[in-house]
Scaffold this active site. Structure first.
Site, PDB file in Angstrom:
ATOM      1  N   ASP A  39      -1.977  -0.647   5.971  1.00 21.36           N
ATOM      2  CA  ASP A  39      -2.384  -0.047   7.248  1.00 21.36           C
ATOM      3  C   ASP A  39      -3.889   0.088   7.424  1.00 21.36           C
ATOM      4  O   ASP A  39      -4.352   0.524   8.471  1.00 21.36           O
ATOM      5  CB  ASP A  39      -1.772   1.358   7.378  1.00 21.36           C
ATOM      6  CG  ASP A  39      -2.431   2.346   6.428  1.00 21.36           C
ATOM      7  OD1 ASP A  39      -2.536   2.038   5.221  1.00 21.36           O
ATOM      8  OD2 ASP A  39      -2.867   3.414   6.895  1.00 21.36           O
ATOM      9  N   ASP A  78      -0.362   5.141   0.814  1.00 16.14           N
ATOM     10  CA  ASP A  78      -0.719   6.133   1.845  1.00 16.14           C
ATOM     11  C   ASP A  78      -0.835   5.474   3.224  1.00 16.14           C
ATOM     12  O   ASP A  78      -1.589   4.518   3.394  1.00 16.14           O
ATOM     13  CB  ASP A  78      -2.043   6.804   1.495  1.00 16.14           C
ATOM     14  CG  ASP A  78      -1.894   7.776   0.346  1.00 16.14           C
ATOM     15  OD1 ASP A  78      -1.572   8.941   0.625  1.00 16.14           O
ATOM     16  OD2 ASP A  78      -2.065   7.367  -0.817  1.00 16.14           O
ATOM     17  N   ASP A 119       0.862  -1.173   0.000  1.00 14.38           N
ATOM     18  CA  ASP A 119       0.000   0.000   0.000  1.00 14.38           C
ATOM     19  C   ASP A 119       0.911   1.240   0.000  1.00 14.38           C
ATOM     20  O   ASP A 119       2.116   1.127   0.254  1.00 14.38           O
ATOM     21  CB  ASP A 119      -0.858  -0.052   1.279  1.00 14.38           C
ATOM     22  CG  ASP A 119      -1.587   1.234   1.561  1.00 14.38           C
ATOM     23  OD1 ASP A 119      -2.267   1.733   0.651  1.00 14.38           O
ATOM     24  OD2 ASP A 119      -1.489   1.739   2.705  1.00 14.38           O
TER      25      ASP A 119
HETATM   26 MG   LIG Z   1      -3.064   3.049   3.417  1.00 15.56          MG
END
Ligand SMILES: [Mg+2]
Length: 262
Positions: A203, A28, A26
């Protein structure tokens, strides 16, 4: 039991055999710290440098993001990485954007919705973000009443055109009515590149689709080994830690893992 091994032990096989290993991540919140507005995001320079070296050694390094693949590339700034963007709808590699074939028949319908939204909603203050195979109509800056009208309009258009409509905070989005997420993106890349082992770092909620896709691919015998690396944060869902094989703290922790892979 597996979780008792130290991260370095768990990474040993990857370092020994990078040519059969894929690193999927991922962007961001994982490579770039979360900032107040998405256009302020930045991947730290030392992380870019590590990613550049990894992409030279490993079978595949890919960034998988909800952003447009072009935006994902701008954030990381490396040409050798594969960018899977737009919620699993498009891949950017070697400078070319490629739409997943199942989505192609819907491109015209998305464009038709965008052009109607531009005529009807833009004069009322909405912002139409054209993202290729998906469209986002932003109404954060208009009154509640007009916002409600935007949602109704896009929902009706979506129904007429056979598109999937989702409503977020200040935004209503249109996309093809097919399964595309970080899980399907992960499966597609694994099928195409054929690694023996693949890891995913993430996240947030949408990253759990990738975690679960890796687990499925291992259970099906497609992958010999997987690693789910969860980036812990206050805003992220608890499953990121509970479903991960290794939990790290923030972008800094991600940097340590990536460096250990060199
Ligand atoms: Mg993310």
């Amino acid at each position: 039991m597996e979780r008792e091994n130290s991260p370095n032990e768990r990474l040993a096989a990857w370092k020994r055999d990078p040519g059969s290993s894929a690193i999927l991540t991922d962007i961001d919140g994982t490579l770039a710290p979360i900032v107040p507005t998405p256009d302020m995001s930045e991947v730290p320079a030392d992380l870019k440098e590590i990613l550049g070296r990894l992409s030279g050694e490993y079978l595949l390094v890919a960034g998988i993001s909800g952003r447009k693949s072009e935006d994902a590339r701008k954030l990381i700034g490396l040409e050798d990485i594969v960018y899977f963007g737009n919620h699993g709808f498009e891949i950017l590699r070697d400078g070319e954007v490629e739409m997943i074939p199942e989505a192609q028949p819907y491109l015209e319908k998305i464009q038709e919705l965008e052009s109607h939204a531009r005529e009807e909603l833009e004069p009322q203050g909405a912002f139409i973000e054209e993202k290729g195979i998906t469209a986002s109509i932003h109404f954060r800056n208009v009154s509640k009443e007009i916002g409600g009208r935007c949602v109704e309009f896009v929902k009706a258009e979506g129904e007429r055109l056979g598109l999937r409509i989702t409503v977020g905070r200040g935004v209503v989005e249109a996309r093809p009515p097919i399964q595309a997420d970080k899980g399907s993106a992960t499966r597609r890349l694994v099928r195409e590149y054929g690694p023996k082992r693949a890891m995913f770092l993430g996240d947030d909620t949408t990253d759990l689709d990738a975690f679960r896709a890796l687990e499925g691919l291992r259970d099906e015998g497609v992958l010999e080994e997987i690693l789910r690396i969860g980036v812990k944060s206050d805003e992220g869902p608890p499953e990121i830690a509970s479903e991960a094989d290794i939990v790290v703290d923030g972008v800094e922790g991600v940097g340590e893992i990536l460096e250990a892979l060199l």
